[in-house]
Write a protein that holds these residues in place. Structure first.
Motif, PDB file in Angstrom:
ATOM      1  N   ALA A 261       0.935  -1.142  -0.122  1.00  0.00           N
ATOM      2  CA  ALA A 261      -0.159  -0.166  -0.170  1.00  0.00           C
ATOM      3  C   ALA A 261       0.646   1.233   0.160  1.00  0.00           C
ATOM      4  O   ALA A 261       0.484   2.264  -0.848  1.00  0.00           O
ATOM      5  N   ALA A 262       1.960   1.275   0.788  1.00  0.00           N
ATOM      6  CA  ALA A 262       2.727   2.485   0.886  1.00  0.00           C
ATOM      7  C   ALA A 262       3.251   2.714  -0.469  1.00  0.00           C
ATOM      8  O   ALA A 262       3.425   3.909  -0.828  1.00  0.00           O
ATOM      9  N   GLU A 263       3.916   1.596  -1.139  1.00  0.00           N
ATOM     10  CA  GLU A 263       4.538   1.656  -2.532  1.00  0.00           C
ATOM     11  C   GLU A 263       3.572   2.237  -3.395  1.00  0.00           C
ATOM     12  O   GLU A 263       3.796   3.091  -4.411  1.00  0.00           O
ATOM     13  N   TYR A 264       2.445   1.723  -3.542  1.00  0.00           N
ATOM     14  CA  TYR A 264       1.262   2.124  -4.394  1.00  0.00           C
ATOM     15  C   TYR A 264       0.841   3.697  -4.292  1.00  0.00           C
ATOM     16  O   TYR A 264       0.803   4.243  -5.295  1.00  0.00           O
ATOM     17  N   LYS A 265       0.755   4.060  -3.082  1.00  0.00           N
ATOM     18  CA  LYS A 265       0.290   5.552  -2.816  1.00  0.00           C
ATOM     19  C   LYS A 265       1.485   6.305  -3.320  1.00  0.00           C
ATOM     20  O   LYS A 265       0.928   7.549  -3.647  1.00  0.00           O
ATOM     21  N   ASP A 266       2.798   6.038  -3.177  1.00  0.00           N
ATOM     22  CA  ASP A 266       3.867   6.964  -3.482  1.00  0.00           C
ATOM     23  C   ASP A 266       3.992   6.908  -5.017  1.00  0.00           C
ATOM     24  O   ASP A 266       4.185   7.948  -5.592  1.00  0.00           O
ATOM     25  N   ARG A 267       4.018   5.717  -5.446  1.00  0.00           N
ATOM     26  CA  ARG A 267       4.433   5.434  -7.078  1.00  0.00           C
ATOM     27  C   ARG A 267       3.172   5.549  -7.973  1.00  0.00           C
ATOM     28  O   ARG A 267       3.486   5.904  -9.255  1.00  0.00           O
ATOM     29  N   VAL A 268       2.275   5.387  -7.684  1.00  0.00           N
ATOM     30  CA  VAL A 268       0.769   5.037  -8.572  1.00  0.00           C
ATOM     31  C   VAL A 268      -0.080   6.472  -8.213  1.00  0.00           C
ATOM     32  O   VAL A 268      -0.568   7.064  -8.750  1.00  0.00           O
ATOM     33  N   PHE A 269      -0.828   6.206  -6.899  1.00  0.00           N
ATOM     34  CA  PHE A 269      -2.063   7.156  -6.403  1.00  0.00           C
ATOM     35  C   PHE A 269      -1.515   8.591  -6.622  1.00  0.00           C
ATOM     36  O   PHE A 269      -2.437   9.429  -7.232  1.00  0.00           O
ATOM     37  N   ALA A 270      -0.168   8.947  -6.145  1.00  0.00           N
ATOM     38  CA  ALA A 270       0.140  10.279  -5.976  1.00  0.00           C
ATOM     39  C   ALA A 270       0.171  10.754  -7.566  1.00  0.00           C
ATOM     40  O   ALA A 270      -0.171  11.889  -8.057  1.00  0.00           O
ATOM     41  N   GLU A 271       0.742   9.934  -8.489  1.00  0.00           N
ATOM     42  CA  GLU A 271       0.601  10.452  -9.839  1.00  0.00           C
ATOM     43  C   GLU A 271      -0.557  10.501 -10.368  1.00  0.00           C
ATOM     44  O   GLU A 271      -0.907  11.628 -11.149  1.00  0.00           O
ATOM     45  N   PHE A 272      -1.608   9.661  -9.939  1.00  0.00           N
ATOM     46  CA  PHE A 272      -3.018   9.587 -10.428  1.00  0.00           C
ATOM     47  C   PHE A 272      -3.496  11.114 -10.204  1.00  0.00           C
ATOM     48  O   PHE A 272      -4.169  11.570 -10.877  1.00  0.00           O
ATOM     49  N   LEU A 273      -3.335  11.507  -8.870  1.00  0.00           N
ATOM     50  CA  LEU A 273      -3.972  12.807  -8.506  1.00  0.00           C
ATOM     51  C   LEU A 273      -3.431  13.977  -9.053  1.00  0.00           C
ATOM     52  O   LEU A 273      -4.127  15.036  -9.645  1.00  0.00           O
ATOM     53  N   ARG A 274      -2.188  13.932  -9.418  1.00  0.00           N
ATOM     54  CA  ARG A 274      -1.324  14.900 -10.016  1.00  0.00           C
ATOM     55  C   ARG A 274      -1.884  15.089 -11.370  1.00  0.00           C
ATOM     56  O   ARG A 274      -2.049  16.193 -11.989  1.00  0.00           O
ATOM     57  N   GLU A 275      -1.991  14.067 -12.133  1.00  0.00           N
ATOM     58  CA  GLU A 275      -2.609  14.164 -13.462  1.00  0.00           C
ATOM     59  C   GLU A 275      -4.004  14.613 -13.679  1.00  0.00           C
ATOM     60  O   GLU A 275      -4.632  15.547 -14.569  1.00  0.00           O
ATOM     61  N   TYR A 276      -4.892  14.252 -12.661  1.00  0.00           N
ATOM     62  CA  TYR A 276      -6.494  14.661 -12.764  1.00  0.00           C
ATOM     63  C   TYR A 276      -6.310  16.145 -12.238  1.00  0.00           C
ATOM     64  O   TYR A 276      -7.174  17.003 -13.029  1.00  0.00           O
ATOM     65  N   GLN A 277      -5.488  16.571 -11.466  1.00  0.00           N
ATOM     66  CA  GLN A 277      -5.279  17.944 -11.056  1.00  0.00           C
ATOM     67  C   GLN A 277      -5.081  18.948 -12.110  1.00  0.00           C
ATOM     68  O   GLN A 277      -5.292  20.191 -12.294  1.00  0.00           O
ATOM     69  N   ALA A 278      -4.277  18.276 -12.933  1.00  0.00           N
ATOM     70  CA  ALA A 278      -3.655  19.248 -14.222  1.00  0.00           C
ATOM     71  C   ALA A 278      -4.568  19.101 -15.513  1.00  0.00           C
ATOM     72  O   ALA A 278      -4.344  19.410 -16.387  1.00  0.00           O
ATOM     73  N   GLY A 279      -5.847  18.163 -15.102  1.00  0.00           N
ATOM     74  CA  GLY A 279      -6.849  18.125 -16.221  1.00  0.00           C
ATOM     75  C   GLY A 279      -6.652  17.001 -17.142  1.00  0.00           C
ATOM     76  O   GLY A 279      -7.559  17.034 -18.163  1.00  0.00           O
ATOM     77  N   ARG A 280      -5.752  16.295 -16.789  1.00  0.00           N
ATOM     78  CA  ARG A 280      -5.466  15.025 -17.673  1.00  0.00           C
ATOM     79  C   ARG A 280      -6.369  13.935 -17.177  1.00  0.00           C
ATOM     80  O   ARG A 280      -6.594  13.802 -16.065  1.00  0.00           O
ATOM     81  N   THR A 281      -6.392  12.711 -17.876  1.00  0.00           N
ATOM     82  CA  THR A 281      -7.064  11.619 -17.570  1.00  0.00           C
ATOM     83  C   THR A 281      -6.253  10.514 -17.289  1.00  0.00           C
ATOM     84  O   THR A 281      -5.793   9.669 -18.541  1.00  0.00           O
ATOM     85  N   PRO A 282      -5.656   9.782 -16.221  1.00  0.00           N
ATOM     86  CA  PRO A 282      -4.546   9.259 -16.219  1.00  0.00           C
ATOM     87  C   PRO A 282      -4.982   7.895 -16.315  1.00  0.00           C
ATOM     88  O   PRO A 282      -6.326   7.475 -16.026  1.00  0.00           O
ATOM     89  N   ASN A 283      -4.302   6.723 -16.633  1.00  0.00           N
ATOM     90  CA  ASN A 283      -4.675   5.253 -16.471  1.00  0.00           C
ATOM     91  C   ASN A 283      -3.786   4.634 -15.458  1.00  0.00           C
ATOM     92  O   ASN A 283      -2.759   4.106 -15.660  1.00  0.00           O
ATOM     93  N   PRO A 284      -4.278   4.373 -14.108  1.00  0.00           N
ATOM     94  CA  PRO A 284      -3.452   4.105 -13.109  1.00  0.00           C
ATOM     95  C   PRO A 284      -3.177   2.421 -13.163  1.00  0.00           C
ATOM     96  O   PRO A 284      -2.127   2.082 -12.527  1.00  0.00           O
ATOM     97  N   ASP A 285      -3.988   1.691 -14.063  1.00  0.00           N
ATOM     98  CA  ASP A 285      -3.755   0.437 -14.133  1.00  0.00           C
ATOM     99  C   ASP A 285      -2.182   0.148 -14.856  1.00  0.00           C
ATOM    100  O   ASP A 285      -1.388  -0.699 -14.632  1.00  0.00           O
ATOM    101  N   VAL A 286      -2.059   0.846 -15.884  1.00  0.00           N
ATOM    102  CA  VAL A 286      -0.738   0.966 -16.574  1.00  0.00           C
ATOM    103  C   VAL A 286       0.604   1.246 -15.461  1.00  0.00           C
ATOM    104  O   VAL A 286       1.526   0.356 -15.722  1.00  0.00           O
ATOM    105  N   LEU A 287       0.501   2.165 -14.628  1.00  0.00           N
ATOM    106  CA  LEU A 287       1.580   2.369 -13.805  1.00  0.00           C
ATOM    107  C   LEU A 287       1.481   1.441 -12.738  1.00  0.00           C
ATOM    108  O   LEU A 287       2.534   1.037 -12.249  1.00  0.00           O
ATOM    109  N   CYS A 288       0.346   0.861 -12.472  1.00  0.00           N
ATOM    110  CA  CYS A 288       0.350   0.020 -11.276  1.00  0.00           C
ATOM    111  C   CYS A 288       1.141  -1.423 -11.846  1.00  0.00           C
ATOM    112  O   CYS A 288       1.874  -2.102 -10.944  1.00  0.00           O
ATOM    113  N   ASN A 289       1.122  -1.566 -12.884  1.00  0.00           N
ATOM    114  CA  ASN A 289       1.692  -2.728 -13.496  1.00  0.00           C
ATOM    115  C   ASN A 289       3.186  -2.337 -13.612  1.00  0.00           C
ATOM    116  O   ASN A 289       3.837  -3.418 -13.044  1.00  0.00           O
TER     117      ASN A 289
END
Length: 385
Positions: A75-103
């Motif tokens: 969970a800690a690795e996921y939050k740092d490497r995947v979820f944080a990027e997911f939020l940054r992308e949405y805040q910037a107006g883009r639509t990320p695909n977290p499944d790609v980054l999770c893999n």
């Protein structure tokens, strides 16, 4: 793979695909160990998060198969490497695909490292894809799954040669119906379990409700291509290009509709203008604003380790899409540009553009920009009619 018996660690998710993966490898005589990856802790005791039930299902499978299973918390690795990027992308107006980054960051990095610390020689997952070693080039290739309706190579396009060399996808050689049949035949407890859908950390809750907890937002105008104000949006981050539902605007009669017919063409999100906090919408699925023939992608990742040469190719700009004929205009280790033979619908910044040569996945990148047909501020109103 070699007929040599190996110690293989399987990612058991609680679903039927990974369960059959473990069964097939054990039936081949390999020493199989299961690992359940817990990637999300928030709301773990709520109705929206299924990780507790998924682990119970995975443990039940391991019991039936007679293999060990370990519960590992990433969970800690996921939050740092995947979820944080997911939020940054949405805040910037883009639509990320977290499944790609999770893999790329969790299932084939953190999980891979953990498996090899346990003495594994290979890892395996229940993805519908295949790995092939090409003796001519000496490289490993990522291939589409045999079942075209379940192929998941799109989500795996960021895997490297090192990762592919150590990974097995047994169910990639099967159709889903055959996987279900095998599961029922050996009496797996999850043989009829429904496939999981959507983003793992959101679960079954409404997407807007979830995102609202993490992202700041400001309402703004919704306008059409002529600048007519139709309503107000609740925050640009909550919308994606091509979106039809949840716009909260009334209909405007479609151009050319019979007088008195009362028919209205549906509205679609066509553009998000962050500078003015404006959401642009258009009527009709095939409106020119929704079609693009050229895109530029960044953060490229190539499975062979090098970009493809300019020339004919095929690509997907979203998962549930047939391969579209295109031409690689330029490609480097960091970015690439594609031109499509036909306009592609709702090409969305933040999503992945993934390239293919037949059944071989070449790699891809994150869509950064599309051609100016998707931005009708650069063409006349008549051109956009």
């Amino acid at each position: 793979m070699s007929s040599k018996k190996q110690r293989i660690v399987v990612g058991l998710s609680g679903g039927v695909d990974s369960a059959v993966t473990a069964h097939l490898l054990k039936a081949q005589g390999h020493e199989v160990v299961g690992i359940f990856m817990k990637n999300w802790e928030d709301d773990d005791d709520s109705e929206h998060c299924s990780s507790r039930q998924d682990f119970l299902d995975a443990a039940s499978v391991a019991d039936v198969l007679g293999i060990e299973i370990e519960h590992v918390n990433f969970a800690a690795e996921y939050k740092d490497r995947v979820f944080a990027e997911f939020l940054r992308e949405y805040q910037a107006g883009r639509t990320p695909n977290p499944d790609v980054l999770c893999n790329a960051e969790i299932k084939f990095k953190a999980f891979l490292d953990h498996a090899f610390a346990l003495g594994a020689e290979r890892i395996a997952t229940g993805h519908y894809a295949r790995v092939r070693h090409n003796p001519a080039s000496g490289l490993f290739e990522l291939l589409k799954g045999v079942d075209a309706s379940k192929d998941q190579s799109y989500f795996l396009h960021r895997l490297s040669q090192v990762q592919l060399a150590r990974t097995l996808f047994p169910v990639g050689e099967l159709h889903k119906s055959e996987v279900r049949r095998i599961a029922a035949e050996i009496k797996l407890p999850n043989a009829k379990k429904k496939d999981s859908t959507g983003i793992c950390f959101i679960g079954e809750r409404p997407f807007r409700e979830f995102l609202n907890r993490y992202i700041s937002h400001a309402p703004g105008p919704i306008v059409d291509e002529r600048g007519r104000r139709l309503g107000r949006h609740v925050g640009l981050s909550f919308y994606t290009l091509g979106q039809r539902q949840g716009l909260g605007i009334g209909g405007v009669k479609e151009k050319g509709a019979a007088r008195g017919s009362g028919e209205h063409a549906p509205w679609f999100v066509a553009r998000k203008e962050l500078a003015t906090n404006t959401l642009h919408v258009v009527q009709g699925h095939d409106h020119p604003w929704l079609l693009s023939q050229r895109l530029t992608a960044q953060d490229a990742s190539w499975i062979a380790g090098a970009p493809p040469a300019p020339g004919p190719c095929a690509a997907k700009t979203r998962y549930r899409q047939s391969d579209a004929a295109c031409r690689v205009v330029q490609a480097s280790g960091t970015d690439f540009t594609l031109e499509f033979a036909d306009g592609q619908w709702a090409v969305t910044p933040g999503q992945s553009a993934v390239l293919y040569e037949g059944e071989v996945c070449l790699g891809g990148g994150v869509i950064a920009a599309v051609d100016d047909r998707a931005d009708c501020s650069k063409v006349t109103v008549n051109d956009c009619d």
